[in-house]
Design a protein around this motif. Structure first.
Motif, PDB file in Angstrom:
ATOM      1  N   ASN A   1      20.666  20.596 -17.252  1.00 39.64           N
ATOM      2  CA  ASN A   1      21.114  20.113 -18.569  1.00 39.64           C
ATOM      3  C   ASN A   1      20.277  18.937 -19.073  1.00 39.64           C
ATOM      4  O   ASN A   1      20.722  18.154 -19.910  1.00 39.64           O
ATOM      5  CB  ASN A   1      22.592  19.723 -18.530  1.00 39.64           C
ATOM      6  N   TYR A   2      19.058  18.826 -18.562  1.00 37.61           N
ATOM      7  CA  TYR A   2      18.097  17.832 -19.055  1.00 37.61           C
ATOM      8  C   TYR A   2      16.843  18.548 -19.514  1.00 37.61           C
ATOM      9  O   TYR A   2      16.411  19.538 -18.911  1.00 37.61           O
ATOM     10  CB  TYR A   2      17.721  16.827 -17.965  1.00 37.61           C
TER      11      TYR A   2
ATOM     12  N   PRO B   1      25.176   5.982 -22.777  1.00 35.30           N
ATOM     13  CA  PRO B   1      23.949   6.499 -22.153  1.00 35.30           C
ATOM     14  C   PRO B   1      23.047   5.361 -21.666  1.00 35.30           C
ATOM     15  O   PRO B   1      22.800   4.393 -22.391  1.00 35.30           O
ATOM     16  CB  PRO B   1      23.282   7.286 -23.283  1.00 35.30           C
TER      17      PRO B   1
ATOM     18  N   GLU C   1      21.139  12.192 -12.882  1.00 39.58           N
ATOM     19  CA  GLU C   1      22.420  12.273 -13.590  1.00 39.58           C
ATOM     20  C   GLU C   1      22.925  10.904 -14.049  1.00 39.58           C
ATOM     21  O   GLU C   1      23.795  10.822 -14.914  1.00 39.58           O
ATOM     22  CB  GLU C   1      23.480  12.919 -12.695  1.00 39.58           C
TER      23      GLU C   1
ATOM     24  N   TYR D   1      21.284   8.785 -15.713  1.00 40.71           N
ATOM     25  CA  TYR D   1      20.580   8.350 -16.920  1.00 40.71           C
ATOM     26  C   TYR D   1      20.797   9.329 -18.070  1.00 40.71           C
ATOM     27  O   TYR D   1      20.859  10.539 -17.880  1.00 40.71           O
ATOM     28  CB  TYR D   1      19.076   8.240 -16.648  1.00 40.71           C
ATOM     29  N   GLY D   2      20.865   8.767 -19.269  1.00 40.56           N
ATOM     30  CA  GLY D   2      20.825   9.618 -20.444  1.00 40.56           C
ATOM     31  C   GLY D   2      19.401  10.038 -20.744  1.00 40.56           C
ATOM     32  O   GLY D   2      19.137  11.157 -21.164  1.00 40.56           O
TER      33      GLY D   2
ATOM     34  N   ARG E   1      18.834  14.050 -21.529  1.00 34.97           N
ATOM     35  CA  ARG E   1      20.000  14.925 -21.412  1.00 34.97           C
ATOM     36  C   ARG E   1      20.192  15.713 -22.703  1.00 34.97           C
ATOM     37  O   ARG E   1      19.939  15.219 -23.802  1.00 34.97           O
ATOM     38  CB  ARG E   1      21.239  14.080 -21.091  1.00 34.97           C
ATOM     39  N   GLU E   2      20.674  16.929 -22.568  1.00 38.13           N
ATOM     40  CA  GLU E   2      20.739  17.832 -23.718  1.00 38.13           C
ATOM     41  C   GLU E   2      21.673  17.337 -24.821  1.00 38.13           C
ATOM     42  O   GLU E   2      21.418  17.580 -25.999  1.00 38.13           O
ATOM     43  CB  GLU E   2      21.140  19.233 -23.264  1.00 38.13           C
ATOM     44  N   ASP E   3      22.754  16.646 -24.464  1.00 36.15           N
ATOM     45  CA  ASP E   3      23.638  16.151 -25.520  1.00 36.15           C
ATOM     46  C   ASP E   3      22.942  15.103 -26.373  1.00 36.15           C
ATOM     47  O   ASP E   3      23.211  14.998 -27.582  1.00 36.15           O
ATOM     48  CB  ASP E   3      24.944  15.594 -24.933  1.00 36.15           C
TER      49      ASP E   3
END
Length: 361
Positions: free
Chosen positions: A66-67, A168, A185, A187-188, A209-211
């Motif tokens: 997810n990154y 984040p 995980e 880190y944003g 990160r994807e978000d």
């Protein structure tokens, strides 16, 4: 050819085996009849290099799915501006940890964009000690917390990173990326200019990160959105193709060395060679950074006076050492011992320092 003892702060030493392989392929990349610098970035050959480089980053740093892994231009200095442009929107504030020159540059860029606060600072310690971050208090409207993991000028480095909860954590790791294990995980976003531990200048690694990719500001120019580069697999515009290729070779070298865990032990051993000389010199050499904040990438030290420091630099250059003069803003002396600086160079410097003290005490 005799290789210099290269302690430059950046651009910095590259592994000799990497340079030799690049030399072999410089004119003819994998039998293509041309250099990779001449290839279209839309070609299958270059896309393979791009994809293999990303895969190596994911392997060595254990990057979760997810990154996104991005290869961008403009160095960390462009990231200083892109971050607030993307995330410091109306009603938000950005929190920064002020640890020295590079953190200060990031703060100045954020202040141009929006509401920026200093969450912690080591200014009262003349930036020679990293501030404690275990008691940080961040407002609910904080867009992100930014810090610089390693300050190349002062020679300080964070040993651990704070738990920021829902805020984040974004870290400039330009000067110590891949020098030690990380929990991605936590880190944003991580970003790092390549020219110290990853390869030559020209490309910047961003792990995001994807978000946060999805949250990129849609009201800024297309080129400055993280979502643009993520959607295009770092190929939105013509990339710094040769720098990405060189990064791939460096990552392969790290993999062959045994990965990040082995490099961490390697770095500790070789920097201790120099720190031990400083600590056992009866004050002849004085380490600048607080012992608990000492960097494994940039060793900063002083001597009794500037004239003696100038003599040290002059004699070191005559002996084949490069890059030991401290940054122009602070003076003194600095040995940058990035991943590719071999143990033999650190052994040679340690011996030179001992001999210099004997000759000039």
């Amino acid at each position: 050819m005799k290789r210099a003892f290269n302690f430059n702060a950046g651009p910095a030493a590259l592994p000799l085996s990497v340079l030799q392989k690049a030399q072999e392929q410089f004119v003819d990349f994998n039998g293509a009849g041309m250099s990779i610098m001449e290839m279209s970035h839309r070609s299958a050959a270059y896309e393979q290099v791009n994809n293999e480089t990303e895969a190596l980053v994911r392997k060595l740093l254990q990057v979760p799915d997810n990154y996104k892994v991005l290869f961008m231009q403009g160095g960390a200095s462009t990231q200083f501006a892109m971050l607030p442009m993307n995330y410091l929107t109306a009603g938000k504030q950005a929190a920064y940890v002020d640890t020295g020159a590079w953190a200060g540059k990031a703060i100045k860029e954020a202040e141009l964009i929006g509401n920026t606060v200093i969450a912690a600072s080591s200014a009262s310690d003349q930036y020679m000690k990293m501030p404690a971050l275990d008691q940080l208090s961040l407002d609910s409207n904080t867009a992100y917390l930014h810090l610089t993991s390693n300050e190349t000028i002062g020679g300080t480095q964070f040993k651990t990173f704070p738990n920021t909860g829902n805020v984040p954590l974004i870290v400039d790791m330009s000067s110590d990326i891949l020098s030690r294990p990380l929990q991605i995980e936590q880190y944003g976003m991580i970003y790092a200019g390549a020219q110290k531990n990853l390869g030559p200048s020209g490309v910047t690694l961003v792990i995001v990160r994807e978000d946060l990719v999805a949250a990129s500001n849609k009201e800024i120019p297309t080129m400055f959105r993280y979502s643009t580069h993520a959607k295009s697999n770092s190929l939105y515009n013509t990339p710094p193709s040769y720098s990405v290729y060189m990064m791939k070779l460096v990552l392969e070298w790290i993999d062959e060395m045994g990965g990040v865990d082995k490099l961490a032990a390697y770095n500790e051993h070789k920097t201790n060679l120099i720190y031990n000389v400083i600590d056992n010199s009866d004050g002849y050499y004085r380490g600048c950074a607080d012992i608990d904040s000492r960097s494994r990438m940039n060793i900063t030290f002083r001597m009794a006076n500037e004239e003696l420091e100038k003599q040290f630099v002059k004699e070191s250059e005559q002996a084949g050492f490069v890059g030991l003069k401290g940054h122009r803003d602070v003076g003194g002396l600095r040995a940058s011992t990035y991943n590719a600086v071999p143990t033999a160079s650190c052994e040679a410097l340690a011996q030179f320092m001992v001999d210099f003290q004997k000759r000039n005490n």
